[in-house]
Motif scaffolding. Structure first.
Motif, PDB file in Angstrom:
ATOM      1  N   LYS A 145      -4.750   3.220  -0.840  1.00  0.00           N
ATOM      2  CA  LYS A 145      -4.945   1.769  -0.740  1.00  0.00           C
ATOM      3  C   LYS A 145      -3.906   1.033  -1.556  1.00  0.00           C
ATOM      4  N   HIS A 147      -0.968   1.977  -2.073  1.00  0.00           N
ATOM      5  CA  HIS A 147       0.354   2.177  -1.469  1.00  0.00           C
ATOM      6  C   HIS A 147       0.809   0.927  -0.724  1.00  0.00           C
ATOM      7  N   GLY A 148      -0.166   0.216  -0.132  1.00  0.00           N
ATOM      8  CA  GLY A 148       0.144  -1.033   0.558  1.00  0.00           C
ATOM      9  C   GLY A 148       0.677  -0.804   1.955  1.00  0.00           C
ATOM     10  N   GLY A 149       0.498  -1.801   2.801  1.00  0.00           N
ATOM     11  CA  GLY A 149       0.996  -1.717   4.156  1.00  0.00           C
ATOM     12  C   GLY A 149       0.152  -0.815   5.046  1.00  0.00           C
ATOM     13  N   ILE A 150       0.519  -0.778   6.313  1.00  0.00           N
ATOM     14  CA  ILE A 150      -0.176   0.037   7.288  1.00  0.00           C
ATOM     15  C   ILE A 150       0.584   1.350   7.456  1.00  0.00           C
ATOM     16  N   PRO A 151      -0.051   2.493   7.288  1.00  0.00           N
ATOM     17  CA  PRO A 151       0.657   3.764   7.407  1.00  0.00           C
ATOM     18  C   PRO A 151       1.147   4.002   8.826  1.00  0.00           C
ATOM     19  N   SER A 152       2.267   4.683   8.938  1.00  0.00           N
ATOM     20  CA  SER A 152       2.778   5.064  10.248  1.00  0.00           C
ATOM     21  C   SER A 152       1.860   6.119  10.859  1.00  0.00           C
ATOM     22  N   GLU A 155       2.287   9.311   8.962  1.00  0.00           N
ATOM     23  CA  GLU A 155       1.649   9.274   7.655  1.00  0.00           C
ATOM     24  C   GLU A 155       0.130   9.319   7.795  1.00  0.00           C
TER      25      GLU A 155
END
Length: 303
Positions: A145, A147-152, A155
């Motif tokens: 969480k 880490h931020g952003g939407i994982p690929s 990922e």
């Protein structure tokens, strides 16, 4: 593989946990599978806390001694709004308490009477391995969480593989915990001057309708209440209402886990229902329990 293991493992778990794993198993969406697995780990922690707290509260002497322990975060604030972290810490404290009381010859017998089970079975319920795994999962969730952003997609797939490995590590732990127990729900009972002949449902696995059977119990059980029964025993532990099952919409047997206490009542969430995944209902008894647990716990003298 983990998938094959889940398929074989599902019938061995109590329904509140097995139903979540079935929801994970049934999906092909990687992100949904990840979310459901996180929910499963939190539910496993909460379900274990429910059992341990139910047993400790079943005997006034044991419970008062437990409430004298220090250094515990088991308090009203922790239970007012639950989380994976709070269930983990509370569970660690309660399981440690049970192990300490079991090591005291003078307190062991009343503790086993309170839990309505044998020492071997209670040792399995209070093992510390479960909450060690829960802590690792909590660290992963916090890291991802943050880490931020939407994982690929790649990922997301890698994260799911990590969680699946954690799930695999949980298999032997939860098997040891529940292999000697049944989660049951009584429907009706008749007293014949010696025993209470009781019709029950065995809430095991993910499939419904549940297996129905009749057992002889030494005391009356409350209809439609959840109990944990050691296999072959003539008594059972009534579970406090942090985990509930409801008939009707959205399903004949919908399972809900306590989430938080608000002004409008207790909020519960379901991890296996697509519809009506939340419910809120006034519950004075549960609200009182939350308040009761609000005071700090002190040191338990086990000498």
């Amino acid at each position: 593989s983990t998938e094959d293991s889940v398929e074989a493992w599902l019938p061995r778990l109590p329904f509140p946990l097995a139903s979540i794993l079935w929801s994970y198993q049934a999906s092909q969406d990687i992100r949904r599978q990840t979310d459901v697995l996180f929910a499963f780990f939190e539910a496993a922690a909460e379900f274990t806390v429910t059992i341990l707290l139910s047993g400790l509260r079943a005997d006034p002497q044991v419970y008062e001694l437990t409430r004298d322990r220090s250094g515990s975060v088991l308090g009203g604030e922790a239970l007012t709004r639950s989380s994976l972290g709070s269930w983990r810490v509370i569970g660690e404290n309660l399981s440690k308490t049970v192990r300490e009381v079991l090591s005291n010859p003078e307190l062991r017998s009343p503790l086993l009477d309170a839990f309505r089970c044998s020492q071997q079975s209670l040792q399995a319920l209070s093992q510390k391995d479960l909450f060690g795994q829960i802590e690792e999962v909590g660290n992963l969730r916090n890291e991802w969480k943050a880490h931020g952003g939407i994982p690929s997609d790649r990922e997301a797939a890698e994260r799911l593989e990590v969680l699946q490995s954690k799930l695999g590590a949980m298999f032997p732990i939860l098997t040891r915990m529940f292999e000697d127990f049944l989660l049951i729900r009584p429907s009706k009972s008749e007293f014949n001057r010696e025993v209470h002949r009781t019709d029950i449902e065995e809430l095991q696995g993910f499939a419904t309708p549940f297996r129905e059977t009749t057992v002889d119990m030494i005391r009356a059980l409350v209809t439609n209440t959840l109990y944990l029964q050691e296999r072959g025993a003539s008594d059972a532990l009534e579970l406090i209402p942090l985990v509930r099952m409801r008939a009707g919409v959205p399903a004949e047997n919908a399972c809900y886990f306590y989430s938080r206490m608000g002004d409008d009542g207790a909020r519960f969430v379901s991890y296996h229902q697509a519809r009506e995944s939340e419910m809120t209902e006034p519950d004075a008894e549960l609200a009182e329990l939350i308040r009761e647990l609000g005071s700090p716990l002190g040191d338990l003298d086990l000498s």
